[in-house]
Motif scaffolding. Sequence first.
Motif, PDB file in Angstrom:
ATOM      1  N   HIS A  45       0.839  -1.212   0.000  1.00  0.00           N
ATOM      2  CA  HIS A  45       0.000   0.000   0.000  1.00  0.00           C
ATOM      3  C   HIS A  45       0.874   1.262   0.000  1.00  0.00           C
ATOM      4  O   HIS A  45       0.604   2.209  -0.751  1.00  0.00           O
ATOM      5  N   PHE A  46       1.891   1.291   0.838  1.00  0.00           N
ATOM      6  CA  PHE A  46       2.691   2.509   1.000  1.00  0.00           C
ATOM      7  C   PHE A  46       3.894   2.589   0.055  1.00  0.00           C
ATOM      8  O   PHE A  46       4.341   3.688  -0.284  1.00  0.00           O
ATOM      9  N   CYS A  47       4.414   1.449  -0.359  1.00  0.00           N
ATOM     10  CA  CYS A  47       5.667   1.448  -1.119  1.00  0.00           C
ATOM     11  C   CYS A  47       5.561   0.820  -2.499  1.00  0.00           C
ATOM     12  O   CYS A  47       6.526   0.875  -3.278  1.00  0.00           O
ATOM     13  N   GLY A  48       4.412   0.207  -2.819  1.00  0.00           N
ATOM     14  CA  GLY A  48       4.280  -0.457  -4.101  1.00  0.00           C
ATOM     15  C   GLY A  48       5.326  -1.555  -4.254  1.00  0.00           C
ATOM     16  O   GLY A  48       5.639  -2.272  -3.305  1.00  0.00           O
ATOM     17  N   ASN A  49       5.883  -1.657  -5.464  1.00  0.00           N
ATOM     18  CA  ASN A  49       6.880  -2.706  -5.706  1.00  0.00           C
ATOM     19  C   ASN A  49       8.312  -2.161  -5.657  1.00  0.00           C
ATOM     20  O   ASN A  49       9.251  -2.790  -6.137  1.00  0.00           O
ATOM     21  N   ALA A  50       8.466  -0.970  -5.061  1.00  0.00           N
ATOM     22  CA  ALA A  50       9.794  -0.360  -4.970  1.00  0.00           C
ATOM     23  C   ALA A  50      10.683  -1.158  -4.019  1.00  0.00           C
ATOM     24  O   ALA A  50      10.273  -1.517  -2.913  1.00  0.00           O
ATOM     25  N   PHE A  51      11.905  -1.403  -4.462  1.00  0.00           N
ATOM     26  CA  PHE A  51      12.873  -2.128  -3.632  1.00  0.00           C
ATOM     27  C   PHE A  51      14.198  -1.386  -3.688  1.00  0.00           C
ATOM     28  O   PHE A  51      14.765  -1.181  -4.756  1.00  0.00           O
ATOM     29  N   ASP A  52      14.684  -0.974  -2.522  1.00  0.00           N
ATOM     30  CA  ASP A  52      15.923  -0.196  -2.432  1.00  0.00           C
ATOM     31  C   ASP A  52      17.071  -1.150  -2.121  1.00  0.00           C
ATOM     32  O   ASP A  52      17.232  -1.608  -0.998  1.00  0.00           O
ATOM     33  N   ILE A  53      17.851  -1.470  -3.140  1.00  0.00           N
ATOM     34  CA  ILE A  53      18.981  -2.383  -2.975  1.00  0.00           C
ATOM     35  C   ILE A  53      20.280  -1.585  -2.991  1.00  0.00           C
ATOM     36  O   ILE A  53      20.474  -0.717  -3.840  1.00  0.00           O
ATOM     37  N   CYS A  54      21.123  -1.824  -2.012  1.00  0.00           N
ATOM     38  CA  CYS A  54      22.387  -1.097  -1.937  1.00  0.00           C
ATOM     39  C   CYS A  54      23.533  -2.081  -1.708  1.00  0.00           C
ATOM     40  O   CYS A  54      23.314  -3.253  -1.394  1.00  0.00           O
ATOM     41  N   ILE A 226      13.359   9.118  10.386  1.00  0.00           N
ATOM     42  CA  ILE A 226      14.205   8.254   9.555  1.00  0.00           C
ATOM     43  C   ILE A 226      13.334   7.223   8.857  1.00  0.00           C
ATOM     44  O   ILE A 226      12.489   6.584   9.486  1.00  0.00           O
ATOM     45  N   ARG A 227      13.567   7.037   7.558  1.00  0.00           N
ATOM     46  CA  ARG A 227      12.732   6.125   6.770  1.00  0.00           C
ATOM     47  C   ARG A 227      13.568   5.063   6.037  1.00  0.00           C
ATOM     48  O   ARG A 227      13.066   4.421   5.124  1.00  0.00           O
ATOM     49  N   SER A 228      14.812   4.893   6.444  1.00  0.00           N
ATOM     50  CA  SER A 228      15.628   3.793   5.939  1.00  0.00           C
ATOM     51  C   SER A 228      16.151   3.050   7.155  1.00  0.00           C
ATOM     52  O   SER A 228      16.950   3.599   7.932  1.00  0.00           O
ATOM     53  N   ILE A 229      15.680   1.804   7.340  1.00  0.00           N
ATOM     54  CA  ILE A 229      15.926   1.084   8.593  1.00  0.00           C
ATOM     55  C   ILE A 229      16.554  -0.280   8.308  1.00  0.00           C
ATOM     56  O   ILE A 229      15.854  -1.242   7.984  1.00  0.00           O
ATOM     57  N   PRO A 230      17.876  -0.384   8.405  1.00  0.00           N
ATOM     58  CA  PRO A 230      18.515  -1.686   8.228  1.00  0.00           C
ATOM     59  C   PRO A 230      18.263  -2.596   9.420  1.00  0.00           C
ATOM     60  O   PRO A 230      18.336  -2.160  10.575  1.00  0.00           O
ATOM     61  N   ALA A 267       8.537   3.000   5.253  1.00  0.00           N
ATOM     62  CA  ALA A 267       9.999   2.950   5.318  1.00  0.00           C
ATOM     63  C   ALA A 267      10.605   1.952   4.345  1.00  0.00           C
ATOM     64  O   ALA A 267       9.934   1.037   3.862  1.00  0.00           O
ATOM     65  N   SER A 268      11.894   2.140   4.084  1.00  0.00           N
ATOM     66  CA  SER A 268      12.714   1.090   3.470  1.00  0.00           C
ATOM     67  C   SER A 268      13.203   0.225   4.626  1.00  0.00           C
ATOM     68  O   SER A 268      14.104   0.621   5.359  1.00  0.00           O
ATOM     69  N   ILE A 269      12.586  -0.928   4.808  1.00  0.00           N
ATOM     70  CA  ILE A 269      13.012  -1.844   5.863  1.00  0.00           C
ATOM     71  C   ILE A 269      13.977  -2.829   5.210  1.00  0.00           C
ATOM     72  O   ILE A 269      13.590  -3.636   4.382  1.00  0.00           O
ATOM     73  N   ARG A 270      15.235  -2.712   5.610  1.00  0.00           N
ATOM     74  CA  ARG A 270      16.340  -3.268   4.835  1.00  0.00           C
ATOM     75  C   ARG A 270      16.989  -4.460   5.540  1.00  0.00           C
ATOM     76  O   ARG A 270      17.597  -4.307   6.593  1.00  0.00           O
ATOM     77  N   LEU A 271      16.885  -5.637   4.927  1.00  0.00           N
ATOM     78  CA  LEU A 271      17.644  -6.772   5.436  1.00  0.00           C
ATOM     79  C   LEU A 271      19.121  -6.512   5.181  1.00  0.00           C
ATOM     80  O   LEU A 271      19.516  -6.206   4.057  1.00  0.00           O
ATOM     81  N   ALA A 272      19.917  -6.642   6.229  1.00  0.00           N
ATOM     82  CA  ALA A 272      21.323  -6.254   6.119  1.00  0.00           C
ATOM     83  C   ALA A 272      22.222  -7.406   6.562  1.00  0.00           C
ATOM     84  O   ALA A 272      22.082  -8.527   6.091  1.00  0.00           O
ATOM     85  N   GLY A 273      23.156  -7.151   7.472  1.00  0.00           N
ATOM     86  CA  GLY A 273      24.093  -8.171   7.894  1.00  0.00           C
ATOM     87  C   GLY A 273      23.402  -9.405   8.469  1.00  0.00           C
ATOM     88  O   GLY A 273      22.394  -9.294   9.159  1.00  0.00           O
ATOM     89  N   GLY A 274      23.954 -10.573   8.172  1.00  0.00           N
ATOM     90  CA  GLY A 274      23.401 -11.819   8.674  1.00  0.00           C
ATOM     91  C   GLY A 274      22.382 -12.468   7.762  1.00  0.00           C
ATOM     92  O   GLY A 274      21.985 -13.616   7.985  1.00  0.00           O
ATOM     93  N   ARG A 275      21.955 -11.772   6.718  1.00  0.00           N
ATOM     94  CA  ARG A 275      20.921 -12.324   5.829  1.00  0.00           C
ATOM     95  C   ARG A 275      21.367 -13.629   5.188  1.00  0.00           C
ATOM     96  O   ARG A 275      20.553 -14.531   4.966  1.00  0.00           O
ATOM     97  N   GLY A 276      22.655 -13.733   4.901  1.00  0.00           N
ATOM     98  CA  GLY A 276      23.166 -14.949   4.287  1.00  0.00           C
ATOM     99  C   GLY A 276      23.035 -16.175   5.165  1.00  0.00           C
ATOM    100  O   GLY A 276      23.139 -17.308   4.681  1.00  0.00           O
ATOM    101  N   LEU A 277      22.791 -15.984   6.469  1.00  0.00           N
ATOM    102  CA  LEU A 277      22.592 -17.111   7.375  1.00  0.00           C
ATOM    103  C   LEU A 277      21.192 -17.701   7.254  1.00  0.00           C
ATOM    104  O   LEU A 277      20.955 -18.828   7.702  1.00  0.00           O
ATOM    105  N   LEU A 278      20.272 -16.940   6.681  1.00  0.00           N
ATOM    106  CA  LEU A 278      18.909 -17.434   6.526  1.00  0.00           C
ATOM    107  C   LEU A 278      18.853 -18.459   5.402  1.00  0.00           C
ATOM    108  O   LEU A 278      19.446 -18.258   4.339  1.00  0.00           O
ATOM    109  N   PRO A 279      18.123 -19.539   5.601  1.00  0.00           N
ATOM    110  CA  PRO A 279      18.103 -20.604   4.581  1.00  0.00           C
ATOM    111  C   PRO A 279      17.565 -20.150   3.234  1.00  0.00           C
ATOM    112  O   PRO A 279      17.978 -20.670   2.195  1.00  0.00           O
TER     113      PRO A 279
END
Length: 325
Positions: A45-54, A226-230, A267-279
């Motif tokens: 609803h708030f962000c559509g299909n926007a994805f902020d990849i960095c 703040i609207r970018s939250i890792p 917000a941009s809710i951003r998966l950051a460090g440790g994501r590679g540990l998720l299956p």
Amino acid sequence: MAVTQLENIKNCVLQGQMINKQEALIISKAPLEELGAVANDIRAHFCGNAFDICTIINGKSSRCSEDCKYCAQSSFYQTQLKEYPLLDTETIVEQARYNEERGVLRYSIVTSGKRLSAIELDQICASIRTIRQQTNIAVCVSLGLLNEEQFRQLKEAGVSRIHNNLETSLSFFPNICTTHSHADKIAVIRAAQKAGLNVCSGGIMGLGETVEDRIDMVMTIRAMGIRSIPVNMLNPIPGTPLATYPQLTNEDMCRIIAVFRFLVPNASIRLAGGRGLLPDKGRQCFLSGANAAISGDMLTTSGISIEEDMKMLAELGYKAVLWNE
């Protein structure tokens, strides 16, 4: 909890209301499948299909004066660390070009230590100016506890965003770091905002904090606009005090992400460090409210390739954009 209660809180969020701490604690106990689905509705609803990849580059790897208990670079702990001084402009710019060619729109330079010296800051600014001259990629930096004047210098060089994690709540922070304070972090964020810079700030999950600590952290971040939250997941590093802490599960992270989406719906809710540990490398989190990620390698650990992430985003119907710039 009945679905209707969850739906009622969802409807309040969709109408523009900010939920409070008690409401966040209530939804945190909802059945995970329902909670994630509703959080994903809010995200759409708030962000559509926007994805902020960095992506990030470890611009300087050295022993740091701070005692952050999760960190491989702290001088307080005996860890395996490849040390090197501030990278030269050619290396930093080359990596920026590499990322841009693969569709990444935001590139962050991260350095170890409490703060950069004046000479190092001048060198970073020279690298940033070259990046901005030779590419169209947006530049973010994470350079420690700088002041407003230093942030203005970075903005003039071409930085649009700074990153400075709160890491956890005010009450839990002393359990994680004693060489600087939560208030020091807040002051740095305020200085960056006064300098006209966007701010990215979040924390690490799995430090021993409670659900309430996580909610308190995000509410503090929300109050600062703040609207970018890792959202990092602790990767226990041998030699640090948290080396034996249990790893969070995919379900844990999906629940955390979903609650955060209710708290900061745009917000941009951003998966950051440790994501590679998720299956599933975060796939289910991206269906539970997350809409941003750090791709490629992390600071002292390996990550997920840009190509893998871009493929996943396409499969999930996302589009890489600069969000909350």
